[in-house]
Design an enzyme around this catalytic site. Structure first.
Site, PDB file in Angstrom:
ATOM      1  N   GLU A   1     -18.039 -16.255  11.197  1.00  0.00           N
ATOM      2  CA  GLU A   1     -17.824 -14.823  10.997  1.00  0.00           C
ATOM      3  C   GLU A   1     -17.540 -14.100  12.298  1.00  0.00           C
ATOM      4  O   GLU A   1     -17.670 -12.887  12.395  1.00  0.00           O
ATOM      5  CB  GLU A   1     -19.051 -14.200  10.309  1.00  0.00           C
ATOM      6  CG  GLU A   1     -20.319 -14.179  11.130  1.00  0.00           C
ATOM      7  CD  GLU A   1     -21.166 -15.443  10.994  1.00  0.00           C
ATOM      8  OE1 GLU A   1     -22.379 -15.353  11.234  1.00  0.00           O
ATOM      9  OE2 GLU A   1     -20.613 -16.511  10.654  1.00  0.00           O
TER      10      GLU A   1
ATOM     11  N   ASP B   1     -18.889  -9.834  15.573  1.00  0.00           N
ATOM     12  CA  ASP B   1     -19.633 -10.670  14.633  1.00  0.00           C
ATOM     13  C   ASP B   1     -20.052  -9.821  13.430  1.00  0.00           C
ATOM     14  O   ASP B   1     -20.630  -8.733  13.594  1.00  0.00           O
ATOM     15  CB  ASP B   1     -20.866 -11.256  15.322  1.00  0.00           C
ATOM     16  CG  ASP B   1     -21.619 -12.221  14.427  1.00  0.00           C
ATOM     17  OD1 ASP B   1     -21.327 -13.428  14.472  1.00  0.00           O
ATOM     18  OD2 ASP B   1     -22.513 -11.758  13.671  1.00  0.00           O
ATOM     19  N   ILE B   2     -19.756 -10.302  12.225  1.00  0.00           N
ATOM     20  CA  ILE B   2     -20.101  -9.565  11.003  1.00  0.00           C
ATOM     21  C   ILE B   2     -21.618  -9.532  10.847  1.00  0.00           C
ATOM     22  O   ILE B   2     -22.281 -10.565  10.927  1.00  0.00           O
ATOM     23  CB  ILE B   2     -19.454 -10.210   9.770  1.00  0.00           C
ATOM     24  CG1 ILE B   2     -17.923 -10.248   9.931  1.00  0.00           C
ATOM     25  CG2 ILE B   2     -19.830  -9.453   8.502  1.00  0.00           C
ATOM     26  CD1 ILE B   2     -17.212 -11.004   8.830  1.00  0.00           C
TER      27      ILE B   2
END
Length: 349
Positions: free
Chosen positions: A267, A224-225
């Site tokens: 994301e 996950d960004i």
């Protein structure tokens, strides 16, 4: 032996087979591709090879060529990834529509065949009745004239039936082509070009079943960004999309044939590590994380500085978990721990 060394290239055969010798040639080429790469002749493997040899799916041809260039041939893991990405699964409404159209054409062909069978039976009855009459020696000229008329009528109806069946067959073939075209976009993410969630689910099933059958294991990671909402709010969604593409590219470039990357949504990404325990998966993924975190990201078009972009990840292994849903849940919990411990790190479930 790889496909390239087997002398097989896409586009060397056409979709329409002019005669049985061409059909046999296609069959031989597909078989050569399968056995040159030591692939089992399963339905999915056969379909991938058939579409590659025919060259009717440009995205698949490109994927196969990339696998051959990287590994010298098609490995089983590479084909499993190709099956997941280029499978013929499409949206439910499209499936229903294509099925209804194909059913209508099949019913039409069945009706024509039924009509032809009726004509054939009537012709046979006429022949039998005529033969009985002729055997008595009475009215030969009239009987022969009637039989000639019946023959002419049957011939005309046979031509009509043949034409209708041919047209129905062409339309069914067109439906199959449209179905294949629809599948190109159904299993890939339009922004990154990575396999999407649908393709990921298929790939996870393949990985889990293969690991169980062969007494092996595999691991998966959810990535996950970090602070992605802040990136969107500060720089706008177009820049956010570019950041997503950057992470997608970074995850895809590392590893080998045993690594499969999909966009999970938003994301988030999922990485599948075939035949790897969580510790090995963590070691490989951490190299990607460190490489991404070391960069200063700027927008090439405007020169705008985005700064450092990082991601966090949670990893879960197969052992002790009943299915892929349990693996995803465990990886998600590990991801939450990585976020809570400061981000830009990887935690193992």
């Amino acid at each position: 032996m790889g496909a390239a060394r087997a002398g097989i290239r896409p586009g060397e055969a056409t979709i329409e087979m002019a005669d049985m010798s061409e059909a046999r040639g296609l069959w031989d080429r597909i078989g050569e591709l399968l056995f040159a790469n030591e692939l089992e002749p399963t339905v999915s493997n056969f379909d991938i090879c058939r579409r590659y040899v025919l060259g009717i799916d440009e995205a698949l041809v490109a994927s196969v060529d990339q696998a051959i260039a990287r590994h010298g041939g098609l490995t089983r893991t590479a084909v499993a990834s190709l099956v997941a990405l280029h499978s013929r699964a499409i949206a439910t409404d499209e499936i229903i529509r294509f099925a209804q159209q194909a059913r209508a054409k099949a019913d039409e062909a069945a009706t024509v065949i039924g009509e032809a069978q009726g004509v054939t039976r009537r012709f046979a009855d006429a022949l039998e009745a005529g033969a009985t009459t002729l055997a008595t020696g009475a009215g030969a000229e009239v009987v022969i004239a009637d039989l000639l008329a019946e023959t002419r009528l049957m011939t005309e109806r046979a031509w009509t039936a043949e034409d209708r069946i041919r047209k129905a067959s062409e339309e069914i073939h067109d439906l199959r082509t449209r179905l294949a075209e629809a599948s190109v976009t159904a299993n890939s993410d339009p922004l990154t070009g990575l396999p999407n969630r649908r393709a990921l689910e298929a790939r996870l099933r393949l990985a889990y079943d293969a690991a169980k059958e062969q007494s092996r294991t595999f691991s998966l990671a959810i990535c996950d960004i970090d602070h992605f909402k802040r990136i969107n709010d500060t720089h706008g969604h177009p820049i956010g999309d570019q950041v997503i593409k950057l992470i997608a590219s970074s995850l895809s470039k590392v590893g080998s044939d045993s690594l499969f990357v999909a966009r999970y949504g938003g994301e988030e990404f999922v990485v599948v590590f075939d035949d790897a325990e969580p510790e090995e998966a963590m070691s490989r993924l951490d190299m990607i994380r460190a490489d991404v975190a070391a960069r200063q990201v700027t927008v090439r078009r405007t020169g705008e500085t985005v700064g450092r972009v990082t991601f966090s990840s949670g990893i879960a292994g197969m052992r002790g978990r009943r299915d892929t849903s349990a693996m995803l849940k465990a990886a998600d919990e590990a991801l939450y721990r990585a976020k809570s411990e400061g981000r830009n790190r990887i935690c193992v479930a």
